[in-house]
Design a protein around this motif. Structure first.
Motif, short mmCIF file in Angstrom:
data_model
loop_
_atom_site.label_atom_id
_atom_site.label_comp_id
_atom_site.label_asym_id
_atom_site.label_seq_id
_atom_site.Cartn_x
_atom_site.Cartn_y
_atom_site.Cartn_z
N LEU A 229 -1.79 1.13 -5.19
CA LEU A 229 -3.20 1.26 -4.87
C LEU A 229 -3.41 2.49 -3.98
N LYS A 230 -4.43 3.25 -4.27
CA LYS A 230 -4.80 4.37 -3.40
C LYS A 230 -5.27 3.83 -2.06
N TYR A 231 -4.85 4.47 -0.98
CA TYR A 231 -5.25 4.01 0.35
C TYR A 231 -6.72 4.32 0.58
N THR A 232 -7.47 3.29 0.91
CA THR A 232 -8.87 3.41 1.32
C THR A 232 -9.14 2.40 2.42
N LEU A 233 -10.19 2.62 3.16
CA LEU A 233 -10.56 1.68 4.22
C LEU A 233 -10.92 0.31 3.64
N VAL A 255 4.43 -8.09 2.95
CA VAL A 255 4.78 -6.88 3.70
C VAL A 255 3.94 -5.74 3.15
N LEU A 256 3.39 -4.95 4.05
CA LEU A 256 2.56 -3.82 3.65
C LEU A 256 3.41 -2.55 3.63
N PHE A 257 3.45 -1.89 2.49
CA PHE A 257 4.15 -0.61 2.35
C PHE A 257 3.11 0.50 2.23
N LEU A 258 3.32 1.57 2.98
CA LEU A 258 2.45 2.74 2.97
C LEU A 258 3.26 3.97 2.59
N VAL A 326 -10.01 7.14 7.83
CA VAL A 326 -10.36 7.37 6.43
C VAL A 326 -9.14 7.82 5.64
N THR A 327 -8.35 8.70 6.21
CA THR A 327 -7.16 9.21 5.50
C THR A 327 -5.89 9.12 6.34
N THR A 328 -5.97 8.62 7.57
CA THR A 328 -4.81 8.60 8.45
C THR A 328 -4.68 7.25 9.14
N LEU A 329 -3.46 6.98 9.59
CA LEU A 329 -3.16 5.82 10.43
C LEU A 329 -2.55 6.32 11.73
N HIS A 330 -3.11 5.88 12.85
CA HIS A 330 -2.61 6.23 14.17
C HIS A 330 -1.99 5.00 14.80
N LEU A 334 1.52 8.23 17.03
CA LEU A 334 2.05 8.66 15.74
C LEU A 334 0.92 8.71 14.73
N GLU A 335 0.82 9.82 14.00
CA GLU A 335 -0.22 10.00 12.99
C GLU A 335 0.43 10.12 11.62
N MET A 336 -0.07 9.33 10.67
CA MET A 336 0.47 9.35 9.31
C MET A 336 -0.67 9.58 8.32
N PRO A 337 -0.62 10.63 7.53
CA PRO A 337 -1.62 10.85 6.48
C PRO A 337 -1.33 9.95 5.27
N VAL A 338 -1.90 8.78 5.24
CA VAL A 338 -1.58 7.77 4.24
C VAL A 338 -2.27 8.10 2.92
N LYS A 339 -1.50 7.98 1.83
CA LYS A 339 -2.02 8.25 0.49
C LYS A 339 -2.05 7.01 -0.39
N ARG A 340 -1.04 6.15 -0.26
CA ARG A 340 -0.93 4.97 -1.13
C ARG A 340 -0.52 3.76 -0.32
N MET A 341 -0.78 2.57 -0.86
CA MET A 341 -0.44 1.34 -0.17
C MET A 341 -0.12 0.27 -1.21
N HIS A 342 0.66 -0.73 -0.77
CA HIS A 342 1.05 -1.80 -1.69
C HIS A 342 1.52 -3.00 -0.88
N PHE A 343 1.01 -4.18 -1.22
CA PHE A 343 1.46 -5.43 -0.62
C PHE A 343 2.51 -6.07 -1.52
N ILE A 344 3.64 -6.45 -0.93
CA ILE A 344 4.71 -7.13 -1.67
C ILE A 344 5.04 -8.43 -0.94
N PRO A 345 5.08 -9.57 -1.66
CA PRO A 345 5.39 -10.85 -1.00
C PRO A 345 6.78 -10.82 -0.36
#
Length: 353
Positions: A229-233, A255-258, A326-330, A334-345
């Motif tokens: 999934l594309k990372y969005t708010l 578990v959330l993977f970014l 909107v496009t980053t996680l702080h 630490l600042e990460m320009p997040v592009k994609r995300m995925h939840f895995i059980p």
């Protein structure tokens, strides 16, 4: 640097005209929209440029050619021009990050650097004008793009013209008081709303409503060429007002993977603790995956990934430590320009079953 369509770096404003600045200074023979006046501290003089909405700053390149690099220019901006509906702000007429092209809009630059919040309307009526000190610099070979409040554009220069950076921004009130504004380029931006109302939640529209909540679904391929999934708010936000619908509650079972363009991270629930008031709170861990693994191999290794396959970045994190943009996680600096995300059980490796 080559002119863009509609750019006017050198308007023919050589004829004399009467000019009255907002501070009451009057001068004759104003050329290129500038006039030299004493500094407030009396030490030297700065050229003044009056900002006009919808136009690039006149005379910057000429000043750079005559005075050389490190020249300080003062730009006077009437408070009526400081708003997000400014034509050049809406058109994102801004190129660079910290150092900008000479045709970049100064109001957009102030919002990009955090001197003035983009989401605010006009300044209070007591504000008369904004005075911005710009330092002229040599042209850059490349101007990078940066999404910070306002997203700037990238540009490759031909080493012509000049560039500038903001040295100081001062607001002047109608009573004559001056306030020195501070930028916000390294700090965490103001948090965005982090709840996505569920279908059963009651929604109330008021006069303060800025916009409608919308859902966005977009698929991107991850570093292992698998659909994520594309990372969005809206994708990361809580899905309702009930505790069971919160994203942090979801991490009890998943578990959330970014992913950025080059790295993968995992966020997982670790334990439950108590805060200062004795109330229970969840603690989480942020780790960098040493190598991105395809889903099949990931499930064989175990979810969350074992300690020998990750680099611990932060532990004992509360959910409030994650600042989602909107496009980053702080996270704690630490600042990460997040592009994609995925939840895995959460899954244990087969040999552990």
């Amino acid at each position: 640097m080559s002119k863009r369509h509609g750019e006017q770096l050198d308007p023919g404003a050589s004829k004399s005209q009467r000019f009255e600045a907002s501070n009451g200074i009057k001068e004759e023979d104003v050329k290129h929209g500038t006039v030299r006046v004493p500094r407030r501290d009396g030490a030297g003089k700065y050229p003044i440029i009056i900002y006009r909405e919808g136009e690039p700053l006149p005379g910057l390149v000429d000043l750079y050619k005559t005075a050389g690099p490190d020249t300080i220019v003062e730009v006077v901006i009437n408070a009526d021009h400081i708003h997000k509906d400014n034509r050049r702000v809406k058109a994102r007429q801004i190129w660079g990050d910290l150092i900008y092209t000479p045709d970049s809009d100064v109001v957009a630059v102030l919002m990009h650097m955090g001197y003035y919040a983009y989401y605010l309307g006009h300044p209070p009526p007591a504000v008369l004008d904004f005075r911005v000190l710009l330092r002229l610099l040599p042209p850059q070979e490349k101007y990078t793009s940066k999404a910070r409040f306002v997203k700037s554009r990238a540009w490759c220069s031909s080493n012509e013209g000049c560039s500038f950076k903001v040295e100081q921004c001062i607001i002047t009130t109608r009573s004559g008081t001056q306030l020195d504004l501070q930028p916000c380029v390294d700090e965490v931006p103001a948090p965005y709303p982090s709840v996505q109302p569920g279908s059963l939640d009651r929604q109330i529209t008021t006069r303060n409503t800025k916009g409608k909540v919308s859902q966005e679904v977009s698929i991107q391929f991850n570093l292992c060429n698998e659909p994520w999934l594309k990372y969005t708010l809206s994708a990361i936000s809580d899905k309702g007002l009930k505790a069971s619908q919160w994203t942090c509650a979801r991490l009890h079972e998943e578990v959330l993977f970014l992913e950025t363009h080059t790295e993968r991270f995992q966020i997982c629930f670790t334990t439950e603790a108590t805060d200062e008031t004795g109330r229970p709170k969840d603690l989480f861990m942020l780790a960098r995956c040493k190598a991105p693994l395809p889903t099949g191999l990931l499930l064989k290794m175990g979810v969350p990934m074992p300690a020998d396959l990750v680099d611990m970045l932060e532990s004992n994190l509360s959910w409030e430590d994650f600042k989602w943009g909107v496009t980053t996680l702080h996270v704690r600096g630490l600042e990460m320009p997040v592009k994609r995300m995925h939840f895995i059980p959460i899954a244990k490796p087969p040999e552990a079953l």
